[in-house]
Design a protein around this motif. Structure first.
Motif, PDB file in Angstrom:
ATOM      1  N   LEU A 200       0.850  -1.182   0.000  1.00  0.00           N
ATOM      2  CA  LEU A 200       0.000   0.000   0.000  1.00  0.00           C
ATOM      3  C   LEU A 200       0.891   1.240   0.000  1.00  0.00           C
ATOM      4  O   LEU A 200       1.850   1.334   0.774  1.00  0.00           O
ATOM      5  N   THR A 201       0.593   2.186  -0.890  1.00  0.00           N
ATOM      6  CA  THR A 201       1.383   3.425  -0.935  1.00  0.00           C
ATOM      7  C   THR A 201       0.566   4.635  -0.511  1.00  0.00           C
ATOM      8  O   THR A 201       1.129   5.648  -0.109  1.00  0.00           O
ATOM      9  N   GLN A 202      -0.775   4.531  -0.604  1.00  0.00           N
ATOM     10  CA  GLN A 202      -1.642   5.620  -0.154  1.00  0.00           C
ATOM     11  C   GLN A 202      -2.950   5.045   0.371  1.00  0.00           C
ATOM     12  O   GLN A 202      -3.610   4.277  -0.318  1.00  0.00           O
ATOM     13  N   GLU A 203      -3.310   5.417   1.595  1.00  0.00           N
ATOM     14  CA  GLU A 203      -4.562   4.971   2.188  1.00  0.00           C
ATOM     15  C   GLU A 203      -5.732   5.811   1.699  1.00  0.00           C
ATOM     16  O   GLU A 203      -5.585   7.000   1.431  1.00  0.00           O
ATOM     17  N   SER A 204      -6.892   5.185   1.626  1.00  0.00           N
ATOM     18  CA  SER A 204      -8.113   5.948   1.376  1.00  0.00           C
ATOM     19  C   SER A 204      -8.605   6.509   2.703  1.00  0.00           C
ATOM     20  O   SER A 204      -8.217   6.037   3.776  1.00  0.00           O
ATOM     21  N   GLN A 205      -9.451   7.518   2.646  1.00  0.00           N
ATOM     22  CA  GLN A 205      -9.993   8.094   3.879  1.00  0.00           C
ATOM     23  C   GLN A 205     -10.877   7.102   4.617  1.00  0.00           C
ATOM     24  O   GLN A 205     -10.897   7.062   5.847  1.00  0.00           O
ATOM     25  N   ALA A 206     -11.608   6.312   3.881  1.00  0.00           N
ATOM     26  CA  ALA A 206     -12.482   5.294   4.469  1.00  0.00           C
ATOM     27  C   ALA A 206     -12.689   4.197   3.441  1.00  0.00           C
ATOM     28  O   ALA A 206     -12.471   4.390   2.240  1.00  0.00           O
ATOM     29  N   GLY A 207     -13.136   3.035   3.923  1.00  0.00           N
ATOM     30  CA  GLY A 207     -13.317   1.911   3.013  1.00  0.00           C
ATOM     31  C   GLY A 207     -11.968   1.415   2.513  1.00  0.00           C
ATOM     32  O   GLY A 207     -10.942   1.598   3.163  1.00  0.00           O
ATOM     33  N   GLY A 208     -11.979   0.773   1.344  1.00  0.00           N
ATOM     34  CA  GLY A 208     -10.727   0.277   0.772  1.00  0.00           C
ATOM     35  C   GLY A 208     -10.068  -0.799   1.611  1.00  0.00           C
ATOM     36  O   GLY A 208      -8.846  -0.899   1.662  1.00  0.00           O
ATOM     37  N   VAL A 209     -10.873  -1.634   2.263  1.00  0.00           N
ATOM     38  CA  VAL A 209     -10.354  -2.689   3.136  1.00  0.00           C
ATOM     39  C   VAL A 209     -10.030  -3.935   2.314  1.00  0.00           C
ATOM     40  O   VAL A 209     -10.820  -4.341   1.451  1.00  0.00           O
ATOM     41  N   PHE A 210      -8.879  -4.524   2.578  1.00  0.00           N
ATOM     42  CA  PHE A 210      -8.508  -5.774   1.908  1.00  0.00           C
ATOM     43  C   PHE A 210      -9.168  -6.934   2.649  1.00  0.00           C
ATOM     44  O   PHE A 210      -8.939  -7.137   3.834  1.00  0.00           O
ATOM     45  N   GLU A 211     -10.010  -7.686   1.943  1.00  0.00           N
ATOM     46  CA  GLU A 211     -10.686  -8.848   2.506  1.00  0.00           C
ATOM     47  C   GLU A 211     -10.286 -10.091   1.721  1.00  0.00           C
ATOM     48  O   GLU A 211     -10.130 -10.034   0.499  1.00  0.00           O
ATOM     49  N   TYR A 212     -10.119 -11.201   2.426  1.00  0.00           N
ATOM     50  CA  TYR A 212      -9.726 -12.431   1.730  1.00  0.00           C
ATOM     51  C   TYR A 212     -10.266 -13.657   2.446  1.00  0.00           C
ATOM     52  O   TYR A 212     -10.595 -13.622   3.634  1.00  0.00           O
ATOM     53  N   CYS A 213     -10.363 -14.740   1.683  1.00  0.00           N
ATOM     54  CA  CYS A 213     -10.868 -16.017   2.186  1.00  0.00           C
ATOM     55  C   CYS A 213      -9.743 -17.039   2.041  1.00  0.00           C
ATOM     56  O   CYS A 213      -9.536 -17.591   0.950  1.00  0.00           O
ATOM     57  N   PRO A 214      -8.995 -17.277   3.114  1.00  0.00           N
ATOM     58  CA  PRO A 214      -7.804 -18.124   3.029  1.00  0.00           C
ATOM     59  C   PRO A 214      -8.096 -19.514   2.488  1.00  0.00           C
ATOM     60  O   PRO A 214      -8.973 -20.213   2.987  1.00  0.00           O
ATOM     61  N   ASN A 215      -7.371 -19.878   1.439  1.00  0.00           N
ATOM     62  CA  ASN A 215      -7.422 -21.243   0.904  1.00  0.00           C
ATOM     63  C   ASN A 215      -8.854 -21.731   0.694  1.00  0.00           C
ATOM     64  O   ASN A 215      -9.179 -22.881   1.001  1.00  0.00           O
ATOM     65  N   ILE A 216      -9.683 -20.865   0.127  1.00  0.00           N
ATOM     66  CA  ILE A 216     -11.073 -21.256  -0.126  1.00  0.00           C
ATOM     67  C   ILE A 216     -11.148 -22.309  -1.229  1.00  0.00           C
ATOM     68  O   ILE A 216     -12.146 -23.030  -1.348  1.00  0.00           O
ATOM     69  N   ARG A 217     -10.098 -22.416  -2.033  1.00  0.00           N
ATOM     70  CA  ARG A 217      -9.993 -23.496  -3.000  1.00  0.00           C
ATOM     71  C   ARG A 217      -8.551 -23.997  -3.004  1.00  0.00           C
ATOM     72  O   ARG A 217      -7.667 -23.391  -2.401  1.00  0.00           O
ATOM     73  N   SER A 218      -8.314 -25.105  -3.687  1.00  0.00           N
ATOM     74  CA  SER A 218      -6.969 -25.656  -3.803  1.00  0.00           C
ATOM     75  C   SER A 218      -6.726 -26.039  -5.250  1.00  0.00           C
ATOM     76  O   SER A 218      -7.616 -25.902  -6.098  1.00  0.00           O
ATOM     77  N   GLY A 219      -5.533 -26.532  -5.531  1.00  0.00           N
ATOM     78  CA  GLY A 219      -5.235 -26.962  -6.888  1.00  0.00           C
ATOM     79  C   GLY A 219      -6.031 -28.176  -7.306  1.00  0.00           C
ATOM     80  O   GLY A 219      -6.079 -28.524  -8.492  1.00  0.00           O
ATOM     81  N   ARG A 220      -6.689 -28.816  -6.353  1.00  0.00           N
ATOM     82  CA  ARG A 220      -7.459 -30.030  -6.641  1.00  0.00           C
ATOM     83  C   ARG A 220      -8.969 -29.838  -6.524  1.00  0.00           C
ATOM     84  O   ARG A 220      -9.735 -30.657  -7.003  1.00  0.00           O
ATOM     85  N   ALA A 221      -9.390 -28.764  -5.835  1.00  0.00           N
ATOM     86  CA  ALA A 221     -10.833 -28.596  -5.601  1.00  0.00           C
ATOM     87  C   ALA A 221     -11.228 -27.130  -5.678  1.00  0.00           C
ATOM     88  O   ALA A 221     -10.637 -26.283  -5.000  1.00  0.00           O
ATOM     89  N   GLU A 222     -12.225 -26.808  -6.501  1.00  0.00           N
ATOM     90  CA  GLU A 222     -12.684 -25.437  -6.677  1.00  0.00           C
ATOM     91  C   GLU A 222     -13.551 -24.946  -5.507  1.00  0.00           C
ATOM     92  O   GLU A 222     -13.594 -23.736  -5.243  1.00  0.00           O
ATOM     93  N   ASN A 223     -14.255 -25.851  -4.848  1.00  0.00           N
ATOM     94  CA  ASN A 223     -15.140 -25.492  -3.726  1.00  0.00           C
ATOM     95  C   ASN A 223     -16.123 -24.372  -4.116  1.00  0.00           C
ATOM     96  O   ASN A 223     -16.215 -23.331  -3.461  1.00  0.00           O
ATOM     97  N   PHE A 224     -16.848 -24.619  -5.181  1.00  0.00           N
ATOM     98  CA  PHE A 224     -17.776 -23.617  -5.697  1.00  0.00           C
ATOM     99  C   PHE A 224     -18.828 -23.196  -4.669  1.00  0.00           C
ATOM    100  O   PHE A 224     -19.276 -22.050  -4.665  1.00  0.00           O
ATOM    101  N   GLY A 225     -19.213 -24.122  -3.793  1.00  0.00           N
ATOM    102  CA  GLY A 225     -20.233 -23.793  -2.806  1.00  0.00           C
ATOM    103  C   GLY A 225     -19.785 -22.686  -1.861  1.00  0.00           C
ATOM    104  O   GLY A 225     -20.548 -21.738  -1.584  1.00  0.00           O
ATOM    105  N   ASP A 226     -18.555 -22.771  -1.367  1.00  0.00           N
ATOM    106  CA  ASP A 226     -18.040 -21.731  -0.477  1.00  0.00           C
ATOM    107  C   ASP A 226     -17.856 -20.413  -1.221  1.00  0.00           C
ATOM    108  O   ASP A 226     -18.134 -19.340  -0.677  1.00  0.00           O
ATOM    109  N   VAL A 227     -17.378 -20.490  -2.456  1.00  0.00           N
ATOM    110  CA  VAL A 227     -17.209 -19.271  -3.249  1.00  0.00           C
ATOM    111  C   VAL A 227     -18.557 -18.593  -3.463  1.00  0.00           C
ATOM    112  O   VAL A 227     -18.694 -17.373  -3.308  1.00  0.00           O
TER     113      VAL A 227
END
Length: 289
Positions: free
Chosen positions: A173-200
């Motif tokens: 990150l080089t410049q923050e926004s005043q509000a919002g702009g939050v990085f959200e992620y779902c760790p390992n929601i899929r793998s190289g062997r399984a897409e896990n479409f239901g969780d996505v």
């Protein structure tokens, strides 16, 4: 050249915490060990205050200086960045349409004197990052546009849920926004062997909050991320200040160049190198994308 590069790293990086020039030091081993543990656990590690505090304003100003050169386009996409008319089942998460409104400044418009450019091309930096990811070596993208870029998310815009095409991502990150702009992620929601479409699908429909983690990033923090397997986004930016982040694109193999369609989508143009490389891409897995 080695002495010059070491001097640049000493000037830019907080080498008391991250001694890139001294891999045998205890601080190096501590930083690398922690990053490895976090990446193994949930595919993400943040190295706080990687850039010297006195250079954070320079980091911000350099990004703000090139931000007007970004290619900007609001478009409809899906989480897999595949065609919206792909032949998929009716309830497939790839059928859910999202709006992408972020923009990218290409590498050829970022001065070589910029802090992010000096880091990107540094052999010392690449060695450190490779060790964190437990890789033998890293190569800069041969792509003249996508190797290093600045991601710009303007007020009212967001970078919607998506997967990366590369297994790992390095960003800052080089410049923050005043509000919002939050990085959200779902760790390992899929793998190289399984897409896990239901969780996505659950995340995309708003019923998968249990799968989501949120990061508070600050300018100068270095983020290491396995975005191939972790669905992620930047939430809508609010206020009057855009969110800027540098993306350092590396690969385990040399000569990587982006495909023509994706390059034109992100940067609004392609170069002869992209046309020459068309059709030569080698996939590392069979995931949807």
């Amino acid at each position: 050249m080695v002495a010059t590069e070491a001097r640049v790293i000493d000037q830019v990086v907080d080498t008391a915490r991250y001694p890139l020039t001294d891999p045998a030091s205890g601080a190096w081993q501590t930083a690398v060990s922690r990053a490895r543990q976090e990446l193994r656990a949930d595919g993400c590690s943040v190295l706080l205050d990687f850039i010297r505090s006195e250079l954070r304003e320079t980091l911000r100003a350099e990004g703000a200086g090139v931000a007007p050169l970004a290619h900007y386009d609001v478009e409809q996409v899906n989480a897999y960045n595949i065609p919206l008319d792909a032949d998929l089942p009716a309830d497939h998460p790839g059928r859910m349409i999202l709006e992408r409104g972020n923009a990218f400044v290409a590498r050829d418009r970022i001065p070589e004197t910029a802090l992010i450019h000096q880091l990107y091309t540094s052999a010392l930096f690449k060695r450190f990052v490779a060790e964190c990811f437990e890789l033998s070596e890293l190569h800069e993208f041969a792509d003249p546009l996508a190797g290093l870029c600045l991601n710009v998310v303007s007020p009212g815009m967001e970078h919607p849920w998506h997967f990366d095409t590369n297994e790992f991502t390095v960003s800052m990150l080089t410049q923050e926004s005043q509000a919002g702009g939050v990085f959200e992620y779902c760790p390992n929601i899929r793998s190289g062997r399984a897409e896990n479409f239901g969780d996505v699908r659950a995340v995309l429909t708003g019923s998968g909050d249990r799968l989501i983690r949120r990061l508070s990033l600050r300018p100068g923090d270095l983020q290491l991320f396995k975005g191939r397997y972790s669905l992620h986004r930047v939430t809508s930016v609010r206020g009057e200040t855009a969110r800027h982040s540098a993306i350092f694109a590396y690969s385990e193999r040399p000569g990587v160049i982006g495909n023509v369609e994706r390059t034109r989508q992100l940067f609004g143009r392609v170069l002869p190198e992209h046309l020459a490389a068309a059709g030569r891409a080698v996939r590392g897995d069979q995931l949807l994308d």
